[in-house]
Design an enzyme around this catalytic site. Structure first.
Site, PDB file in Angstrom:
ATOM      1  N   LYS A  40      41.537  32.962  38.777  1.00  0.00           N
ATOM      2  CA  LYS A  40      40.487  33.289  39.761  1.00  0.00           C
ATOM      3  C   LYS A  40      39.209  33.655  39.010  1.00  0.00           C
ATOM      4  O   LYS A  40      39.256  34.344  37.988  1.00  0.00           O
ATOM      5  CB  LYS A  40      40.963  34.443  40.643  1.00  0.00           C
ATOM      6  N   SER A  51      40.632  35.862  49.557  1.00  0.00           N
ATOM      7  CA  SER A  51      39.520  35.275  48.835  1.00  0.00           C
ATOM      8  C   SER A  51      39.964  34.354  47.697  1.00  0.00           C
ATOM      9  O   SER A  51      39.180  33.531  47.230  1.00  0.00           O
ATOM     10  CB  SER A  51      38.626  36.376  48.282  1.00  0.00           C
ATOM     11  N   SER A  80      43.939  39.357  49.385  1.00  0.00           N
ATOM     12  CA  SER A  80      43.429  38.092  48.864  1.00  0.00           C
ATOM     13  C   SER A  80      44.402  37.246  48.068  1.00  0.00           C
ATOM     14  O   SER A  80      44.053  36.138  47.666  1.00  0.00           O
ATOM     15  CB  SER A  80      42.212  38.349  47.988  1.00  0.00           C
TER      16      SER A  80
END
Ligand code: GLN
Length: 444
Positions: free
Chosen positions: A43, A120, A145
């Protein structure tokens, strides 16, 4: 498959689904070990030395970290090959990966390009579902997330206990809530990566100095006699009927293997966790984002006028709308005169929520509920949501995040060909039990 071939495939997937913010053109293998031959996507908010890391925000464009996050160091030492930074909502602010930085890409769901990957950590979930090579993704959760996108994309996602995995090298969203975790197609891979990334790190003062179990052994253990609490309120109003039926079937599978499932009520968490989470998360975010002023990291503008003028100019230009919204609400909640009414009250409620969970874990080995109340929504549906409706999507995931409890999502079926995820929540440091139960949950 060799590195070149993997990158070629990752690029093809990226062209079609926009999973990456940055692909590493020439990935290197630094060590040899249990991750040899495994590609690792990361990420964007977890820093990788020498690879542009923007946490999904335009304000960090061209920021090239000079060091590796602890998790990346550990992965490299085990022979993992870092293939790129995945697309995310800027700083983790969102549930659909649509709040990306100005000019950046919104990842598309691998099962239906008109739908979101979730957020996210949307890019991480998407690439995990589509990768045909050995692959694990490193993701991050503040309020859901990891499990939200993992459930929308039909992969396994784990968010560990707060402090179980070092946050050194993670760009903060809300320090008291942020956790680094992982996504993979199988629970075996989750067991493997968790053993590598978990553990104490003197560079993160909140990291826990506790032994790390061999999770690959945990997943093999039977679940006969284990007690699982089915969260009553999570099966109520607002839950899609097919999601509900699917999770109930998953529960039956656990019962057929000897687990004892009983209904349990979490009234306080169900009523207050969402408000409490968003107040605390935004208050912390608003202070964390103060360091992005165009001087130390990323975006820079010609220095003109006073510091305040320069600061406002850079931040107005490079933060997206959701980041600005959160800075404003978070700052408001911390202001003299409001602090007691909002921030401090939310902190007190958080303690009550932790106590509510702790009481329940005296009796149960794990809790179970749907991960998300719906399947991945279409972008056209997301556009119509108000910020409030948007935040409400996290109703089931904010509780364990607020309490720092580990949770895992397992793909348990589909609705209209879109994946459904079932979530297990464990007591602090009970990741081993989650994997033990999770391994028995998957639909055949
Ligand atoms: N959707 C939640 C939020 O916007 C969770 C985000 C996260 O876990 N990073 O705050």
């Amino acid at each position: 498959m060799n590195a070149k071939e993997i990158i070629k495939q990752a690029k093809e997937l990226d062209k079609e689904y926009l999973f990456f913010n940055k692909i590493v053109e020439d990935p290197k293998v630094y060590g040899e070990g249990t991750l040899s031959g495994t590609a690792i996507s990361v990420k964007d908010c977890v820093v990788v030395k020498g690879v542009e890391s923007r946490a999904g925000s335009k304000i960090l464009e061209n920021y090239i970290p000079l060091f590796d996050a602890t998790v990346i160091e550990k992965i490299k030492a085990e022979g993992g090959m870092i293939i790129g930074k995945t697309a995310q909502d800027a700083f983790g602010f969102g549930s659909f990966a649509t709040n990306v930085g100005i000019g950046m890409k919104v990842p598309l769901n691998p099962f239906d390009k008109e739908r979101s990957c979730g957020g996210s950590s949307g890019g991480s979930a998407g690439i995990t579902q589509k990768a045909t090579f050995n692959h694990i993704s490193i993701a991050e959760s503040t309020g859901g997330s990891i499990v939200c996108p993992a459930s929308f994309c039909g992969v396994v996602g784990i968010c560990p206990t707060y402090g179980r995995v070092s946050r050194y090298g993670l760009m903060d969203y809300a320090n008291s809530l942020d956790k680094i975790g992982a996504m993979a197609k199988t629970i075996e891979e989750i067991a493997l990566i968790m053993r590598i990334i978990a553990g104490h790190d003197p560079r993160d003062s909140t990291s826990l100095d506790k032994p790390v179990p061999n999770y690959s052994e945990s997943i093999k253990k039977p679940i006969k006699g284990m007690k699982i609490g089915m969260i009553k309120e999570a099966f109520g109003e607002g839950l899609d009927k097919e999601v509900k039926d699917n999770v109930k079937q998953a529960i039956k599978r656990l019962e057929s293997q000897g687990a004892k499932v009983e209904e349990v009520s979490l009234p306080l968490t169900s009523k207050y966790a969402l408000e409490c989470y968003y107040l605390i998360a935004m208050a912390e975010a608003s202070t964390n984002l103060a360091k992005y002023c165009g001087m130390r990291y990323g975006a820079e503008e010609k220095v003109e006028g006073s510091f305040n003028e320069y600061f406002s100019k850079v931040r107005s230009q490079y933060f997206n709308a959701e980041s600005k919204r959160r800075i404003i609400i978070g700052t408001f909640a911390r202001m003299a005169g409001y602090r007691d009414a909002y921030y401090l009250k939310a902190m007190k409620v958080r303690t009550k929520i932790i106590e509510e969970y702790k009481k329940v874990f005296k009796k149960f080995d794990a809790l179970i509920c749907p991960t998300m109340p719906v399947i991945a929504p279409k972008f056209t549906e997301i556009e119509k949501l108000t910020p409030m409706q948007n935040y409400m999507m996290d109703i089931l995931t904010v509780g364990p995040n607020l309490a720092g409890l580990p949770h895992i999502t397992i793909p348990s079926g589909t609705k209209d060909k879109m994946p459904i995820g079932t979530m297990l929540i464990g007591d602090h440091l009970a990741e081993d039990k989650l994997m033990q139960i999770g391994a028995k949950l998957k639909a055949n």
